[in-house]
Write a protein that holds these residues in place. Structure first.
Motif, PDB file in Angstrom:
ATOM      1  N   GLN A 112       0.827  -1.211   0.000  1.00  0.00           N
ATOM      2  CA  GLN A 112       0.000   0.000   0.000  1.00  0.00           C
ATOM      3  C   GLN A 112       0.862   1.262   0.000  1.00  0.00           C
ATOM      4  O   GLN A 112       0.377   2.354   0.304  1.00  0.00           O
ATOM      5  N   ASN A 113       2.145   1.097  -0.300  1.00  0.00           N
ATOM      6  CA  ASN A 113       3.069   2.237  -0.389  1.00  0.00           C
ATOM      7  C   ASN A 113       3.194   3.043   0.905  1.00  0.00           C
ATOM      8  O   ASN A 113       3.235   4.266   0.888  1.00  0.00           O
ATOM      9  N   THR A 114       3.254   2.325   2.025  1.00  0.00           N
ATOM     10  CA  THR A 114       3.558   2.989   3.290  1.00  0.00           C
ATOM     11  C   THR A 114       5.056   3.275   3.321  1.00  0.00           C
ATOM     12  O   THR A 114       5.849   2.389   2.999  1.00  0.00           O
ATOM     13  N   THR A 115       5.423   4.490   3.684  1.00  0.00           N
ATOM     14  CA  THR A 115       6.849   4.812   3.786  1.00  0.00           C
ATOM     15  C   THR A 115       7.397   4.193   5.075  1.00  0.00           C
ATOM     16  O   THR A 115       6.890   4.470   6.157  1.00  0.00           O
ATOM     17  N   MET A 116       8.414   3.339   4.917  1.00  0.00           N
ATOM     18  CA  MET A 116       8.869   2.578   6.092  1.00  0.00           C
ATOM     19  C   MET A 116      10.391   2.457   6.149  1.00  0.00           C
ATOM     20  O   MET A 116      11.058   2.417   5.122  1.00  0.00           O
ATOM     21  N   ILE A 117      10.888   2.391   7.378  1.00  0.00           N
ATOM     22  CA  ILE A 117      12.286   2.015   7.609  1.00  0.00           C
ATOM     23  C   ILE A 117      12.247   0.771   8.482  1.00  0.00           C
ATOM     24  O   ILE A 117      11.656   0.786   9.565  1.00  0.00           O
ATOM     25  N   ILE A 118      12.834  -0.318   7.992  1.00  0.00           N
ATOM     26  CA  ILE A 118      12.704  -1.591   8.697  1.00  0.00           C
ATOM     27  C   ILE A 118      14.081  -2.142   9.051  1.00  0.00           C
ATOM     28  O   ILE A 118      14.867  -2.486   8.172  1.00  0.00           O
ATOM     29  N   VAL A 119      14.362  -2.178  10.356  1.00  0.00           N
ATOM     30  CA  VAL A 119      15.575  -2.841  10.826  1.00  0.00           C
ATOM     31  C   VAL A 119      15.217  -4.300  11.060  1.00  0.00           C
ATOM     32  O   VAL A 119      14.245  -4.593  11.772  1.00  0.00           O
ATOM     33  N   THR A 120      15.933  -5.221  10.437  1.00  0.00           N
ATOM     34  CA  THR A 120      15.557  -6.629  10.576  1.00  0.00           C
ATOM     35  C   THR A 120      16.740  -7.558  10.372  1.00  0.00           C
ATOM     36  O   THR A 120      17.732  -7.204   9.722  1.00  0.00           O
ATOM     37  N   HIS A 121      16.623  -8.747  10.965  1.00  0.00           N
ATOM     38  CA  HIS A 121      17.595  -9.806  10.721  1.00  0.00           C
ATOM     39  C   HIS A 121      17.026 -10.872   9.786  1.00  0.00           C
ATOM     40  O   HIS A 121      17.660 -11.881   9.540  1.00  0.00           O
ATOM     41  N   GLU A 122      15.792 -10.643   9.295  1.00  0.00           N
ATOM     42  CA  GLU A 122      15.184 -11.580   8.339  1.00  0.00           C
ATOM     43  C   GLU A 122      15.638 -11.181   6.940  1.00  0.00           C
ATOM     44  O   GLU A 122      15.047 -10.313   6.307  1.00  0.00           O
ATOM     45  N   MET A 123      16.687 -11.812   6.445  1.00  0.00           N
ATOM     46  CA  MET A 123      17.322 -11.335   5.222  1.00  0.00           C
ATOM     47  C   MET A 123      16.424 -11.459   3.984  1.00  0.00           C
ATOM     48  O   MET A 123      16.359 -10.552   3.163  1.00  0.00           O
TER      49      MET A 123
END
Ligand code: ADP
Ligand code: MG
Lengths: 261, 228
Positions: free
Chosen positions: A204-215
């Motif tokens: 849905q084109n949400t602007t996001m910054i995602i820190v993750t260890h799920e490569m």
């Protein structure tokens, strides 16, 4: 014009330099993944964006407006910061839901408190509160939690809690939604349901910054990837590029741990 | 046995009056120590180091010495040492002195309970509130406070039950509470003398009152059981 511009952010705790000259920008509607080993400064970066930490140096701009400038004290007053925080949302690793409120109340609380500051609140109180409740219910159903609205956090699984936390953050319509390892506190069988709702948000084109260890997830969901190490952005670019053909030695080394595992 | 039954109405009457004084001291102590304890708690958690050290020192002294000694000092010190008997004579003066000692002593105990309660609410709760654009005061009243209350109810209950029994210490400055009333029948009062049973009978008052309190506090604890 990018929705978010971060220029030259530096942050030191005591003698440890945790963030060194971080520069990044993000376009509206895009998702940015940040990967990197533990202790590389990812959480601190998100906390700076959400004004939970104050950078020692640097500038944060949203939609061209300077929200924070380390050289300009007028951008740092407590009252101004409260409003600016609303530009960002933050989903914590360990949810931090309010235990004494139901899922629905968790989603509504901040909205209600803000609404009470509106000048027309007294006159339209009922209408406004109904609107807020309808919106909160809609968000919970988007998270697949319609039948959990009246449950308290301790009655929910970790995956359900995290989805409530996402709904709670979305309720304030942040310009940029940040996730700090949203699945790291979850049992493996529960990560899928949380990643799925984040994927939907990306669609849905949400602007996001995602820190993750799920490569795999970081690669699929993001339009752009940043690899951080020891407070520095070592490499960034298109996900396919960074994951398939990393240029830096440190990136290769980091990614190799995940390929074997 | 027949004698006791005959003396009963007279004794109960006198003990009731004494217990009223006990009750008054109990309530005044709570009303004073609840807020004062919170202020002391904030003092000991202050980032201004001198304030926090001084507060902690005072709390340490008050908790480390017998309440009975504190009562005696507060009651006699102004008159004997400073030549300024601020409490005046009579029952009112004794009650004021006792209230002062009890409020101060219990506020110090409460402050430690408050401190534990405040510090046991994870910082994440506050940060979640901040990120959602809530004001510090909104976070305290809407998020932190109830979680803190839930955590302090059990230790507070213990202190409150202890306070009921501790009020009897005010006997040492001759406050006419229930123990004093019971004891008066040994020396002679209301035409009864040499009777020791009224003194033991005061225990029934404490038992019943503490029973009621335990019930009420238990109910409050249950009420807060709906979240974790
Ligand atoms: N409040 C703090 N005080 C001191 N050091 C901190 C603090 N927060 C983080 N650090 C340190 O900063 C470094 C980066 O931490 P963090 O941003 O949490 O990394 P990441 O999220 O990538 O694991 C770590 O070495 C951590 O110990
Ligand atoms: Mg982290």
């Amino acid at each position: 014009m990018p929705i978010l511009e971060v220029n030259n952010i530096c942050k030191t705790f005591g003698h440890t330099q945790v963030l060194r000259h971080i520069n990044l920008s993000l376009e509206k509607g895009q998702a940015l993944s940040i990967i990197g080993s533990s202790g590389s400064g990812k959480t601190t970066l998100l906390r700076c964006l959400n004004f939970l930490e104050r950078p020692d140096q640097g500038v944060i701009r949203v939609n061209g407006e300077t929200l924070f400038d380390a050289d300009d004290p007028s951008t740092q007053s407590e009252a101004a910061i409260r409003r600016k925080r609303l530009r960002f949302g933050l989903v914590f690793q360990s949810f931090h839901l309010f235990p004494q409120y139901t899922a629905l109340e968790n989603v509504m609380l901040a909205r209600k408190l803000l609404a009470a500051e509106q000048p027309d609140f007294k006159a339209r109180k009922r209408e406004i509160l109904e609107e807020i409740e309808a919106q909160a219910n809609l968000l919970l159903s988007q998270m697949g939690l319609s039948n959990r609205a009246s449950n308290y956090p301790h009655q929910l699984s970790g995956g359900q809690c995290q989805r409530v936390a996402i709904a709670r953050a979305l309720a304030l319509h942040p310009d940029i939604l940040c996730f700090d390892e949203p699945t790291s506190a979850l049992d493996p069988e529960l990560t899928g349901e949380v990643l799925r709702v984040i994927r939907d948000l990306a669609k849905q084109n949400t602007t996001m910054i995602i820190v993750t260890h799920e490569m795999t997830f970081a690669r699929d969901v993001a339009d752009h990837v940043i690899f951080m190490d020891e407070g520095v952005i070592v490499e960034q670019g298109d996900p396919a590029q960074v994951f398939e053909h990393p240029e830096e030695e440190r990136t290769k080394q980091f990614l190799s741990h995940y390929k074997q595992g | 046995m027949k004698l006791i039954l005959e003396q009963m109405p007279i004794v109960v009457n006198a003990l009731n009056i004494g217990f009223l004084q006990t009750l008054k001291l109990f309530i005044v102590t709570l009303v004073g120590a609840f807020p004062l304890g919170l202020i002391i708690a904030f003092g000991s958690m202050s980032r201004f180091k001198p304030l926090s050290y001084v507060t902690k020192l005072v709390v340490w002294v008050v908790r480390g010495t017998p309440l009975m000694i504190q009562l005696l000092i507060i009651y006699y010190f102004p008159g004997l040492i400073l030549n300024n008997p601020i409490w005046g004579g009579g029952e009112t003066g004794r009650f004021l002195a006792a209230s002062t000692a009890f409020i101060f002593n219990y506020a110090c105990y409460f402050s430690e309970i408050y401190r534990g309660g405040i510090q046991s609410v994870p910082v994440g709760q506050q940060e979640a509130g901040l990120v959602l654009g809530m004001k510090k005061s909104q976070i305290f009243f809407r998020v932190t406070l109830l979680q803190m209350i839930k955590r302090i109810v059990p230790p507070m209950s213990n202190e409150i039950i202890t306070l009921v029994k501790d009020t009897s210490l005010s006997r040492i400055i001759a406050l006419q509470e229930v123990i004093w009333a019971g004891q008066s029948f040994m020396k002679g009062s209301h035409g009864i003398s040499g009777a020791i049973w009224p003194l033991f009978f005061t225990a029934v008052y404490y038992l019943i009152f503490n029973g009621i309190l335990t019930l009420l506090l238990g109910r409050l604890e249950k009420k807060l059981d709906y979240f974790r």
